[in-house]
Design an enzyme around this catalytic site. Sequence first.
Site, PDB file in Angstrom:
ATOM      1  N   TYR A 122     -11.132  11.498  11.411  1.00 19.54           N
ATOM      2  CA  TYR A 122     -12.534  11.933  11.382  1.00 19.54           C
ATOM      3  C   TYR A 122     -13.200  11.739  12.724  1.00 19.54           C
ATOM      4  O   TYR A 122     -13.988  12.574  13.176  1.00 19.54           O
ATOM      5  CB  TYR A 122     -13.301  11.173  10.301  1.00 19.54           C
ATOM      6  CG  TYR A 122     -13.044  11.716   8.915  1.00 19.54           C
ATOM      7  CD1 TYR A 122     -13.226  13.075   8.640  1.00 19.54           C
ATOM      8  CD2 TYR A 122     -12.608  10.900   7.890  1.00 19.54           C
ATOM      9  CE1 TYR A 122     -12.974  13.576   7.381  1.00 19.54           C
ATOM     10  CE2 TYR A 122     -12.356  11.396   6.621  1.00 19.54           C
ATOM     11  CZ  TYR A 122     -12.545  12.741   6.377  1.00 19.54           C
ATOM     12  OH  TYR A 122     -12.293  13.238   5.141  1.00 19.54           O
ATOM     13  N   GLU A 215       9.076   2.580  -9.377  1.00 16.00           N
ATOM     14  CA  GLU A 215       8.594   3.793  -8.716  1.00 16.00           C
ATOM     15  C   GLU A 215       7.167   4.131  -9.136  1.00 16.00           C
ATOM     16  O   GLU A 215       6.323   4.426  -8.300  1.00 16.00           O
ATOM     17  CB  GLU A 215       9.519   4.970  -9.052  1.00 16.00           C
ATOM     18  CG  GLU A 215       9.051   6.288  -8.448  1.00 16.00           C
ATOM     19  CD  GLU A 215       9.870   7.477  -8.906  1.00 16.00           C
ATOM     20  OE1 GLU A 215      10.784   7.290  -9.724  1.00 16.00           O
ATOM     21  OE2 GLU A 215       9.582   8.591  -8.441  1.00 16.00           O
ATOM     22  N   ASP A 268      12.881   7.152 -11.720  1.00 15.04           N
ATOM     23  CA  ASP A 268      13.241   8.307 -12.549  1.00 15.04           C
ATOM     24  C   ASP A 268      14.647   8.759 -12.188  1.00 15.04           C
ATOM     25  O   ASP A 268      15.104   8.606 -11.047  1.00 15.04           O
ATOM     26  CB  ASP A 268      12.270   9.469 -12.295  1.00 15.04           C
ATOM     27  CG  ASP A 268      10.932   9.250 -12.982  1.00 15.04           C
ATOM     28  OD1 ASP A 268      10.855   8.383 -13.866  1.00 15.04           O
ATOM     29  OD2 ASP A 268       9.982   9.969 -12.624  1.00 15.04           O
TER      30      ASP A 268
END
Length: 381
Positions: A122, A215, A268
Site C-alpha cells: 500500500y 493441514e 487430505d
Amino acid sequence: MGDLCKSSIFFSDQHLCYADILPPSEVRARIEVAVVNFLKILSSPTPAISDLPLINRRSNNSRVSQGLLTDASRIFLSHSFCTRSLMRENTAKAFIRVWKVMEMCYQILVQEKRVTQRELFYKLLCTSPDYFTSQLQVNRTIQDVVALLMCSRFSLGIMASSRGAVAGRLLLQEPNQEVVDCCACGSSGYAISGNLNLLEKLVMKTDARYIIVVEKHAIFQRLAEDCIFNQIPSILITAKGYPDIATRFLLHQFSKAFPELPILGLFDWNPAGLAVLCTFKFGSIGMGLEAYRYACNIKWLGLRRDDLHLMPEESLVPLKPRDLQIAKSLVSSEILQDNYKEEVATMVESGQRAEIEALYFHGYNFLGKYIANKIVQANYI
DNA sequence: CGCATATTAAGGGAAGCGCT
DNA sequence: AGCGCTTCCCTTAATATGCG
C-alpha cells in the site's frame, strides 16, 4: 561473469547460497554499498548501463542437499545468476522496483519498525504508482532484494502476516509475558505471531511425545476441542493450508528444541494435500534463498491409500484437472521420495481423492482413534 | 551472413486454502 | 462473495543456437 556462472554451477555444496540473518545496521550497510556501487557506474567517465546480478530463483537452479544432522533433504540454490537490466523497456521497471523497495526498507530499518508485505504494497502504491500495480510485483521484488543483498526477508524489516495456530501440551513464554498453556487456549488455539524475532525468543516447555501437523483448520479445531492431546501427548499445529513463513519457522524451532519428537502430518488424500506437506518438508523454491531455513523432517501419517477402506465409497470424489497438474509436477520432482510418488500414482490411477472429513463417517470421535492407532503402529512414511 | 528454430526469463492468470 | 497468501501453469518476449 559468464564464466563464473557456468563454472560455479559445478561447485560442490559448500558454495551454495543462503540468506543471512543480520542486525539492522548491517543490512543498512549493505544497502549503502549497493547504492555506492551503482552511483560509481553512473558517474564513471564512460557510463555503462548496469545489470543487477541476482541469485536465480528458478527451479533449474535448485539443488538437493543432505542435511548433516537429519535425514531430511532440503532445497538450496546454487550460485547462478539472473539479472535485472536497465537496457530493456520491460525489465527496466523491475530494475527500478528493486531500488524503490530497497529505499523503503532502509527507511523502515532507520525507524526500527516492522511492516507486513501488505503494508509495504500500500505504501508503494501511494508513493510509486507508476512502478507498482500489484501485490505480486511487490512480493517478487522483495525476493529480488533478498537475492541481491543476500539477507533474509525478516532482516529487511518485513514481517510475515501469520495464519498459523498451536494447541496442546506446550508451555510458551514470550519475553516479559505470562506463561501460556496451549492446552487451555480453546479450540482455536494460540495464534502464531508473524514476528519471527518474537518466535525466536520464545521459551518453550513440553511433555509431549509427538508433534502433529494438521493441514486444515477445521480438523485442527475438532482435535483441539476434543483435547486429543490428553489421550495422545502431543502438540498440534496448523498453518491453515499452504504454510506461511511464521508457522514453518515455529515448527523448525520445535524440531530444534525437541529433536526427539517425531513430526507427523495429517493431510487430505489428494495431490494438493501432499504439496502442502512438501512445503513443510522441503520449503518452496519461490521463497528462494530462505527456503531451506524452515524445512523440517515431517512424516506422512495420513490420509494414505491404506486408509481408504475406512471411509464410504461415496466420499471419494473425482480428481479435478488442477489435481492432475499438481500430481504431474509432484511425480516429476527429483527430491520426492518413491513411496510418496507411489501414493500420487495411486491417486491418478484411481482418478479419485478423499478428504480427512470423510473419517467422520464413523463418528466425530473416530478421528482421534485413527490417529492413535497409526501412531502406536508407527504407521507413517 | 541471414534466417529459422530452440531455449530461457518475466508477466499475467488461476487455483486452493482459509478468513471476514 | 471478496480478499490474502501461497503456489503452479501458460503466454509472450528476448536471447542463444543451429543450419544452409
